[in-house]
Design a protein around this motif. Structure first.
Motif, PDB file in Angstrom:
ATOM      1  N   THR A  92      23.778 -55.375  38.097  1.00  0.00           N
ATOM      2  CA  THR A  92      24.363 -54.047  37.876  1.00  0.00           C
ATOM      3  C   THR A  92      23.482 -53.269  36.896  1.00  0.00           C
ATOM      4  O   THR A  92      22.615 -53.830  36.210  1.00  0.00           O
ATOM      5  CB  THR A  92      25.770 -54.159  37.259  1.00  0.00           C
ATOM      6  OG1 THR A  92      25.630 -54.792  35.986  1.00  0.00           O
ATOM      7  CG2 THR A  92      26.712 -54.952  38.160  1.00  0.00           C
ATOM      8  N   TYR A  93      23.751 -51.993  36.834  1.00  0.00           N
ATOM      9  CA  TYR A  93      23.074 -51.115  35.866  1.00  0.00           C
ATOM     10  C   TYR A  93      23.265 -51.676  34.448  1.00  0.00           C
ATOM     11  O   TYR A  93      22.303 -51.795  33.669  1.00  0.00           O
ATOM     12  CB  TYR A  93      23.685 -49.722  36.014  1.00  0.00           C
ATOM     13  CG  TYR A  93      23.083 -48.592  35.205  1.00  0.00           C
ATOM     14  CD1 TYR A  93      21.796 -48.643  34.690  1.00  0.00           C
ATOM     15  CD2 TYR A  93      23.824 -47.426  34.996  1.00  0.00           C
ATOM     16  CE1 TYR A  93      21.270 -47.575  33.972  1.00  0.00           C
ATOM     17  CE2 TYR A  93      23.314 -46.357  34.287  1.00  0.00           C
ATOM     18  CZ  TYR A  93      22.034 -46.435  33.765  1.00  0.00           C
ATOM     19  OH  TYR A  93      21.530 -45.381  33.064  1.00  0.00           O
ATOM     20  N   GLU A  94      24.513 -52.070  34.154  1.00  0.00           N
ATOM     21  CA  GLU A  94      24.796 -52.585  32.802  1.00  0.00           C
ATOM     22  C   GLU A  94      23.980 -53.849  32.504  1.00  0.00           C
ATOM     23  O   GLU A  94      23.488 -54.027  31.396  1.00  0.00           O
ATOM     24  CB  GLU A  94      26.288 -52.910  32.637  1.00  0.00           C
ATOM     25  CG  GLU A  94      27.203 -51.710  32.628  1.00  0.00           C
ATOM     26  CD  GLU A  94      27.655 -51.268  34.023  1.00  0.00           C
ATOM     27  OE1 GLU A  94      27.102 -51.777  35.033  1.00  0.00           O
ATOM     28  OE2 GLU A  94      28.553 -50.423  34.103  1.00  0.00           O
ATOM     29  N   ILE A 140      13.745 -42.235  24.061  1.00  0.00           N
ATOM     30  CA  ILE A 140      14.978 -41.448  23.942  1.00  0.00           C
ATOM     31  C   ILE A 140      15.479 -41.014  25.313  1.00  0.00           C
ATOM     32  O   ILE A 140      14.687 -40.585  26.159  1.00  0.00           O
ATOM     33  CB  ILE A 140      14.686 -40.183  23.088  1.00  0.00           C
ATOM     34  CG1 ILE A 140      14.259 -40.595  21.682  1.00  0.00           C
ATOM     35  CG2 ILE A 140      15.878 -39.235  23.057  1.00  0.00           C
ATOM     36  CD1 ILE A 140      13.550 -39.493  20.912  1.00  0.00           C
ATOM     37  N   CYS A 141      16.795 -41.117  25.505  1.00  0.00           N
ATOM     38  CA  CYS A 141      17.411 -40.538  26.708  1.00  0.00           C
ATOM     39  C   CYS A 141      18.734 -39.906  26.286  1.00  0.00           C
ATOM     40  O   CYS A 141      18.883 -39.506  25.131  1.00  0.00           O
ATOM     41  CB  CYS A 141      17.589 -41.585  27.804  1.00  0.00           C
ATOM     42  SG  CYS A 141      18.774 -42.884  27.390  1.00  0.00           S
ATOM     43  N   ARG A 142      19.674 -39.773  27.202  1.00  0.00           N
ATOM     44  CA  ARG A 142      20.934 -39.130  26.813  1.00  0.00           C
ATOM     45  C   ARG A 142      21.792 -40.058  25.957  1.00  0.00           C
ATOM     46  O   ARG A 142      22.266 -39.684  24.899  1.00  0.00           O
ATOM     47  CB  ARG A 142      21.730 -38.682  28.052  1.00  0.00           C
ATOM     48  CG  ARG A 142      23.000 -37.942  27.677  1.00  0.00           C
ATOM     49  CD  ARG A 142      23.730 -37.431  28.880  1.00  0.00           C
ATOM     50  NE  ARG A 142      24.322 -38.519  29.649  1.00  0.00           N
ATOM     51  CZ  ARG A 142      25.032 -38.345  30.746  1.00  0.00           C
ATOM     52  NH1 ARG A 142      25.226 -37.146  31.225  1.00  0.00           N
ATOM     53  NH2 ARG A 142      25.534 -39.382  31.386  1.00  0.00           N
ATOM     54  N   SER A 143      22.001 -41.289  26.456  1.00  0.00           N
ATOM     55  CA  SER A 143      22.946 -42.175  25.772  1.00  0.00           C
ATOM     56  C   SER A 143      22.392 -43.545  25.423  1.00  0.00           C
ATOM     57  O   SER A 143      23.127 -44.386  24.920  1.00  0.00           O
ATOM     58  CB  SER A 143      24.195 -42.381  26.646  1.00  0.00           C
ATOM     59  OG  SER A 143      24.781 -41.158  26.983  1.00  0.00           O
ATOM     60  N   GLY A 144      21.129 -43.800  25.737  1.00  0.00           N
ATOM     61  CA  GLY A 144      20.531 -45.069  25.328  1.00  0.00           C
ATOM     62  C   GLY A 144      20.366 -46.100  26.424  1.00  0.00           C
ATOM     63  O   GLY A 144      20.003 -47.244  26.135  1.00  0.00           O
ATOM     64  N   ARG A 145      20.632 -45.712  27.668  1.00  0.00           N
ATOM     65  CA  ARG A 145      20.451 -46.685  28.758  1.00  0.00           C
ATOM     66  C   ARG A 145      19.063 -46.546  29.391  1.00  0.00           C
ATOM     67  O   ARG A 145      18.297 -47.505  29.460  1.00  0.00           O
ATOM     68  CB  ARG A 145      21.548 -46.505  29.814  1.00  0.00           C
ATOM     69  CG  ARG A 145      22.901 -46.929  29.304  1.00  0.00           C
ATOM     70  CD  ARG A 145      23.961 -46.750  30.363  1.00  0.00           C
ATOM     71  NE  ARG A 145      24.309 -45.348  30.520  1.00  0.00           N
ATOM     72  CZ  ARG A 145      25.517 -44.843  30.256  1.00  0.00           C
ATOM     73  NH1 ARG A 145      26.486 -45.629  29.843  1.00  0.00           N
ATOM     74  NH2 ARG A 145      25.759 -43.558  30.421  1.00  0.00           N
ATOM     75  N   ARG A 146      18.751 -45.340  29.861  1.00  0.00           N
ATOM     76  CA  ARG A 146      17.423 -45.144  30.464  1.00  0.00           C
ATOM     77  C   ARG A 146      16.322 -45.457  29.461  1.00  0.00           C
ATOM     78  O   ARG A 146      15.250 -45.952  29.835  1.00  0.00           O
ATOM     79  CB  ARG A 146      17.286 -43.701  30.968  1.00  0.00           C
ATOM     80  CG  ARG A 146      18.020 -43.431  32.258  1.00  0.00           C
ATOM     81  CD  ARG A 146      17.980 -41.965  32.604  1.00  0.00           C
ATOM     82  NE  ARG A 146      18.855 -41.171  31.756  1.00  0.00           N
ATOM     83  CZ  ARG A 146      18.936 -39.836  31.799  1.00  0.00           C
ATOM     84  NH1 ARG A 146      18.160 -39.161  32.614  1.00  0.00           N
ATOM     85  NH2 ARG A 146      19.779 -39.188  31.026  1.00  0.00           N
ATOM     86  N   SER A 147      16.578 -45.177  28.200  1.00  0.00           N
ATOM     87  CA  SER A 147      15.544 -45.443  27.190  1.00  0.00           C
ATOM     88  C   SER A 147      15.304 -46.939  27.038  1.00  0.00           C
ATOM     89  O   SER A 147      14.174 -47.369  26.790  1.00  0.00           O
ATOM     90  CB  SER A 147      15.922 -44.815  25.844  1.00  0.00           C
ATOM     91  OG  SER A 147      17.179 -45.279  25.419  1.00  0.00           O
TER      92      SER A 147
HETATM   93  O1  LIG Z   1      20.741 -41.361  29.407  1.00  0.00           O
HETATM   94  S1  LIG Z   1      21.551 -42.516  29.825  1.00  0.00           S
HETATM   95  O2  LIG Z   1      20.882 -43.264  30.880  1.00  0.00           O
HETATM   96  O3  LIG Z   1      21.923 -43.374  28.737  1.00  0.00           O
HETATM   97  S2  LIG Z   1      23.182 -41.759  30.551  1.00  0.00           S
END
Ligand SMILES: O=S(=O)([O-])[S-]
Length: 153
Positions: free
Chosen positions: A3-5, A86-93
């Motif tokens: 999963t993404y998580e 850096i990204c929006r919430s810390g996942r893509r980063s």
């Molecule tokens: O920017 S994000 O992938 O954390 S939603």
């Protein structure tokens, strides 16, 4: 299947996170780390941390290596120094940070909670023209808008 998580959690085993308030203090000391925003172009244009370099995740590998149209010399030169992704919430980063680690970058961190957490902590954001962004507008911009049909069966 992952999963993404799971992918993010695995990435975070090799990419340490830095909290927004710790990044604020870190930026007061020289040499400052390179701030690398990996969000999509429209997200970066809407608001970003002043001074951050932009390389959307889709071109990250080419941006981080010499010899490509997308090459960002400042990023390639940061291979041995601190890079905060850096990204929006810390996942893509986290995912992008893992790629940089795999490419030999030695001191990569991921901004925990991303620009959203940065804004919540009172960090400044600017738009594409360099104008300061109102923190309340930023807060609204970062609010998740998951539609019912995106929630799955
Ligand atoms: O920017 S994000 O992938 O954390 S939603």
């Amino acid at each position: 299947m992952k999963t993404y998580e799971t992918l993010v959690a695995e990435a975070l085993t090799v990419v340490p996170e830095i909290l927004p308030w710790d990044l604020q203090s870190r930026l007061e000391q020289a040499p400052a780390p390179l701030l690398l925003d990996v969000r999509e172009p429209e997200e970066y244009a809407a608001m970003h941390i002043p001074g951050s370099l932009h390389a959307p995740r889709g071109i990250l590998e080419a941006a981080a290596q010499w010899g490509f149209e997308e090459t960002l010399p400042e990023l390639v030169r940061a291979r041995d120094s601190e890079v905060v992704v850096i990204c929006r919430s810390g996942r893509r980063s986290a995912l992008a940070g893992r790629t940089l680690v795999e490419m030999g970058f030695k001191q990569v961190q991921s901004l925990k909670m991303g620009v959203r957490g940065w804004n919540d902590d009172g960090g400044a954001l600017e738009d594409a023209d360099g104008n300061e962004v109102d923190p309340e507008l930023a807060d609204e911009y970062f609010r998740a808008r998951v539609r019912p049909e995106q929630m799955g069966p």
